[in-house]
Design a protein around this motif. Sequence first.
Motif, PDB file in Angstrom:
ATOM      1  N   THR A 182       0.991  -0.942  -0.035  1.00 55.29           N
ATOM      2  CA  THR A 182      -0.139  -0.261  -0.239  1.00 55.29           C
ATOM      3  C   THR A 182       0.583   1.059  -0.297  1.00 55.29           C
ATOM      4  O   THR A 182       0.741   2.248  -1.003  1.00 55.29           O
ATOM      5  CB  THR A 182      -0.617  -0.098   1.184  1.00 55.29           C
ATOM      6  N   LEU A 213       2.662   2.020  -3.404  1.00 53.91           N
ATOM      7  CA  LEU A 213       1.573   1.918  -4.364  1.00 53.91           C
ATOM      8  C   LEU A 213       1.223   3.632  -4.304  1.00 53.91           C
ATOM      9  O   LEU A 213       1.011   4.190  -5.239  1.00 53.91           O
ATOM     10  CB  LEU A 213       0.645   1.359  -4.888  1.00 53.91           C
ATOM     11  N   LYS A 214       1.445   4.076  -3.560  1.00 52.28           N
ATOM     12  CA  LYS A 214       0.300   4.847  -2.342  1.00 52.28           C
ATOM     13  C   LYS A 214       1.429   6.651  -1.909  1.00 52.28           C
ATOM     14  O   LYS A 214       1.306   7.516  -1.923  1.00 52.28           O
ATOM     15  CB  LYS A 214      -0.429   5.649  -1.817  1.00 52.28           C
ATOM     16  N   GLN A 226       5.015  10.033  -3.335  1.00 52.03           N
ATOM     17  CA  GLN A 226       5.312  10.488  -4.611  1.00 52.03           C
ATOM     18  C   GLN A 226       4.540  11.866  -4.884  1.00 52.03           C
ATOM     19  O   GLN A 226       3.892  13.095  -5.218  1.00 52.03           O
ATOM     20  CB  GLN A 226       3.820   9.833  -5.282  1.00 52.03           C
ATOM     21  N   LEU A 233      -1.530  11.715   1.201  1.00 53.45           N
ATOM     22  CA  LEU A 233      -2.516  10.122   0.954  1.00 53.45           C
ATOM     23  C   LEU A 233      -3.428  10.836   1.250  1.00 53.45           C
ATOM     24  O   LEU A 233      -4.647  10.879   2.067  1.00 53.45           O
ATOM     25  CB  LEU A 233      -2.287   8.817   1.965  1.00 53.45           C
ATOM     26  N   ILE A 263      -7.036   5.722   2.167  1.00 55.60           N
ATOM     27  CA  ILE A 263      -6.015   4.854   2.445  1.00 55.60           C
ATOM     28  C   ILE A 263      -4.981   4.931   3.953  1.00 55.60           C
ATOM     29  O   ILE A 263      -4.906   3.666   4.288  1.00 55.60           O
ATOM     30  CB  ILE A 263      -5.088   5.543   1.389  1.00 55.60           C
TER      31      ILE A 263
END
Length: 160
Positions: A21, A24-25, A28, A32, A36
């Motif tokens: 998790t 992927l999230k 970046q 969030l 999530i």
Amino acid sequence: MGSAQSTKVWDDEIQVVVAITLALKFGQGVELPKGIGIFLVIVICIFVFAYGRSWGPLSWLVPSELFPLETRSAGQSIVVCVNMFFTALIAQCFLVSLCYLRYGIFLLFAAFMGIMTFFIYFLLPETKQVPIEEIHLLWRKHWLWKSYCAPTDQVNDELL
């Protein structure tokens, strides 16, 4: 498989779910999503609960069953010191590790739990229904540890 063994397996899986998790999230450069974040908090709470029912008490239980009566208090003292040292070390290093390893820290923890599972399953003898006075016999019969145990005659001579 008992409930303690099944929660040990859950511990590994939960760490991997958190790592995937976050991979992927997270990191970046965006916040969030709330869903999530809630999911991660719930999964980490489940991990803490499962760890407390499985691996957490083992650091206290295993030494108390395996040390002979003559050395149990000294052995438990060493176990407590080592346990507290590594707990403090992990607490101090976690945030730095999270910054550098990101989601990999949870994969590292999952790998350590896999190693611990292997060690417990294959390298520790079962002590169920074995009197404390006969624990040393388990070590003498074990496929790996028997090479580290003193022969029975040598132990008897030292006791006399």
